[in-house]
Design a protein around this motif. Structure first.
Motif, PDB file in Angstrom:
ATOM      1  N   LEU A  81      14.907  22.074  22.731  1.00  0.00           N
ATOM      2  CA  LEU A  81      15.661  21.148  23.572  1.00  0.00           C
ATOM      3  C   LEU A  81      16.223  21.919  24.755  1.00  0.00           C
ATOM      4  CD1 LEU A  81      17.008  18.354  24.071  1.00  0.00           C
ATOM      5  CD2 LEU A  81      18.923  19.148  22.637  1.00  0.00           C
ATOM      6  N   TYR A  82      15.891  21.469  25.966  1.00  0.00           N
ATOM      7  CA  TYR A  82      16.371  22.114  27.192  1.00  0.00           C
ATOM      8  C   TYR A  82      17.130  21.084  28.007  1.00  0.00           C
ATOM      9  CZ  TYR A  82      16.254  24.668  31.659  1.00  0.00           C
ATOM     10  OH  TYR A  82      16.600  25.311  32.825  1.00  0.00           O
ATOM     11  N   THR A  83      18.421  21.321  28.214  1.00  0.00           N
ATOM     12  CA  THR A  83      19.276  20.379  28.932  1.00  0.00           C
ATOM     13  C   THR A  83      20.201  21.139  29.880  1.00  0.00           C
ATOM     14  OG1 THR A  83      20.971  20.478  27.205  1.00  0.00           O
ATOM     15  CG2 THR A  83      19.298  18.744  26.994  1.00  0.00           C
ATOM     16  N   SER A  84      20.873  20.387  30.725  1.00  0.00           N
ATOM     17  CA  SER A  84      21.898  20.957  31.611  1.00  0.00           C
ATOM     18  C   SER A  84      22.795  19.815  32.097  1.00  0.00           C
ATOM     19  CB  SER A  84      21.243  21.658  32.810  1.00  0.00           C
ATOM     20  OG  SER A  84      20.445  20.753  33.563  1.00  0.00           O
ATOM     21  N   PRO A  85      24.047  20.139  32.500  1.00  0.00           N
ATOM     22  CA  PRO A  85      24.692  21.447  32.451  1.00  0.00           C
ATOM     23  C   PRO A  85      25.207  21.731  31.041  1.00  0.00           C
ATOM     24  CG  PRO A  85      26.241  19.863  33.296  1.00  0.00           C
ATOM     25  CD  PRO A  85      24.951  19.105  33.051  1.00  0.00           C
ATOM     26  N   HIS A  86      25.943  22.827  30.891  1.00  0.00           N
ATOM     27  CA  HIS A  86      26.559  23.127  29.602  1.00  0.00           C
ATOM     28  C   HIS A  86      28.065  22.881  29.677  1.00  0.00           C
ATOM     29  CE1 HIS A  86      26.765  26.937  31.921  1.00  0.00           C
ATOM     30  NE2 HIS A  86      27.946  27.060  31.344  1.00  0.00           N
ATOM     31  N   PHE A 427      31.664  17.192  33.918  1.00  0.00           N
ATOM     32  CA  PHE A 427      31.393  17.893  32.668  1.00  0.00           C
ATOM     33  C   PHE A 427      32.216  19.170  32.553  1.00  0.00           C
ATOM     34  CE2 PHE A 427      27.452  15.293  32.534  1.00  0.00           C
ATOM     35  CZ  PHE A 427      27.642  14.757  31.279  1.00  0.00           C
ATOM     36  N   THR A 428      32.560  19.788  33.675  1.00  0.00           N
ATOM     37  CA  THR A 428      33.425  20.969  33.586  1.00  0.00           C
ATOM     38  C   THR A 428      34.829  20.573  33.138  1.00  0.00           C
ATOM     39  OG1 THR A 428      33.753  20.803  35.984  1.00  0.00           O
ATOM     40  CG2 THR A 428      32.172  22.422  35.208  1.00  0.00           C
TER      41      THR A 428
END
Length: 453
Positions: A81-86, A427-428
């Motif tokens: 699974l590859y996603t963004s952001p963290h 998201f931050t």
């Protein structure tokens, strides 16, 4: 001496990073697929060693990716699974079977890539991170990769994939200064992931977006699976832990009904995302993957995807949500009315400066008891004093705080044991608020990255 994780992060962040400093246009001078392809060619094309699903969209692509990966794991497939952001650690972006890439594993792959990438000084952080993820997946001998687009689609580094199926979730207004100011323009960039003769699954869309997707699919001879024409779903009950629903595929050759599905991701918008996932599963079954109904059922029930209307605790209730544009703020407000009827939340609010701040405030401030404004740790974070000036048009109290932690402390105190706090705006902000809440309650923190100067 082997590269350390901190050194690997420093290397990645030393490259051109459009997550920190936004590009002025979605154009080849900023986003060039040939760079990513050359890097992957030099690595021996790891992305070709497993089946992939490529997911674009404005809203819901992360949740959709997480649901699909969970189902594939339950079906017995080794899944990347590859996603963004963290939220807390860069390692969240790259997962195999629900586990983040290890610190030394990331450093080892970065060390392998660095001398190759040095031959092209224009490579960006995201392009190298994408190659890193694909190389790691190959090393782990995964069978299926679920890959979320970073930005747009047409020129995104992930668009080097030749997937088994392309997926487009709901398209709305975001990144308009880069992707375009109309739904049709934005949809044109998202539809850029549609490949010749490759099935594409589309969420229900507004007409301008759907017309672009249909036109692109027709031009590419790509079979289009329009979820709005194939599926119906209905919520049967909901709680603060999950929502139950039924879903039926009522068109096409393959009829399919599922009853009593449980989804811990809350809100009616997540049922739409679930419909997209179910049609993607149907396409993958046609491609030869064995995904039984029980895998779907258990995969839905076990999915975890933080900061999507995530309720961390009660007394007061504390909700964290990554809403960061007009559409997602509207969905957040609607979901709050559904799950907390009659309650006015205290907001912990931090927004990025390049977002449509007035539109976000217009959705959230009228339903709130007040807002504690702070700057998140993102370089593009808006000045909370500017947020306060814009918020003055609304009859709600606001206070500027020097950090998300202090904003969280004050919002919790203002809400009292019977109240409601919602941390949102980016998201931050969501990540910082999660950490703040955990600290306040003496809970273990998630893995955090070391500081990189």
């Amino acid at each position: 001496m082997a590269m350390t994780y901190q050194q690997a992060l420093a290397y990645l962040y030393s490259l051109t990073n459009y997550e920190v400093k936004a590009a002025s246009a979605y154009a080849p001078q900023f986003f060039d697929l040939r760079r990513a392809q050359r890097l992957l060619d030099a690595l021996g094309n790891p992305e070709r060693r497993y089946l992939s699903v490529h997911i674009a969209g404005t809203k819901g692509k992360g949740s959709t990716s997480a649901m699909l990966a969970s189902i594939l794991r339950q079906a017995g497939y080794r899944t990347g699974l590859y996603t963004s952001p963290h939220l807390h650690s860069f390692r969240e972006r790259i997962q195999v079977d629900g586990e983040m890439i290890g610190e030394q594993e990331l450093a080892d792959v970065a060390e392998r890539i660095r001398p190759i990438a040095a031959e092209d000084p224009e490579l960006t952080t995201f392009e190298v991170a994408t190659a890193l993820a694909f190389e790691y997946f190959a090393r782990c001998q995964i069978q299926v990769a679920v890959v979320e687009v970073g930005l747009g689609g047409r020129l995104d580094a992930t668009n080097v994939l030749q997937p088994a199926v392309s997926v487009i979730t709901t398209i709305g207004h975001d990144h308009m200064h880069i992707l375009g100011h109309t739904l049709a323009q934005i949809a044109g960039e998202k539809a850029g992931i549609i490949k010749p003769e490759t099935p594409v699954v589309s969420a229900p869309q507004q007409r301008p977006a759907m017309e672009v997707i249909r036109r692109t699919a027709r031009r590419q001879a790509a079979p289009l699976h329009a979820v709005s024409q194939l599926w119906t779903w209905r919520a049967t009950c909901h709680s603060l832990e999950c929502q139950e629903f039924t879903a039926s595929r009522h068109a096409g050759r393959d009829l399919w009904s599922l009853h009593g599905l449980c989804l811990p991701l809350l809100g009616t918008h997540q049922l739409r995302n679930a419909g997209v996932v179910l049609e993607t599963v149907a396409v993958l079954r046609t491609a030869g993957l064995k995904i039984e109904d029980e895998a779907v059922r258990h995969g839905m029930a076990s999915v975890r995807w933080p900061a999507r209307f995530e309720i961390l605790g009660s007394r007061p209730y504390f909700v964290v949500d990554g809403a960061h544009n007009l559409d997602s703020a509207h969905v957040l407000a609607r979901t709050l009315r559904t799950y907390f009827p009659g309650q006015r939340p205290w907001l912990v609010l931090g927004i990025l400066s390049d977002k449509d701040i007035p539109a976000i405030l217009h959705q959230l401030l009228p339903i709130s008891a007040g807002a504690f404004l702070a700057s998140s740790r993102h370089p593009r974070a808006a000045d909370p004093l500017e947020l306060q000036q814009l918020a003055a048009a609304y009859d709600v109290p606001t206070r500027v705080c020097d950090s998300i932690l202090h904003a969280t402390e004050q919002a919790v105190a203002a809400a009292g044991e019977n109240g409601l706090v919602v941390a949102t705006g980016s998201f931050t902000t969501a990540g910082a608020a999660r950490e703040a809440w955990l600290r306040l309650h003496g809970r273990p923190l998630p893995p955090l990255d070391p500081h990189v100067g």
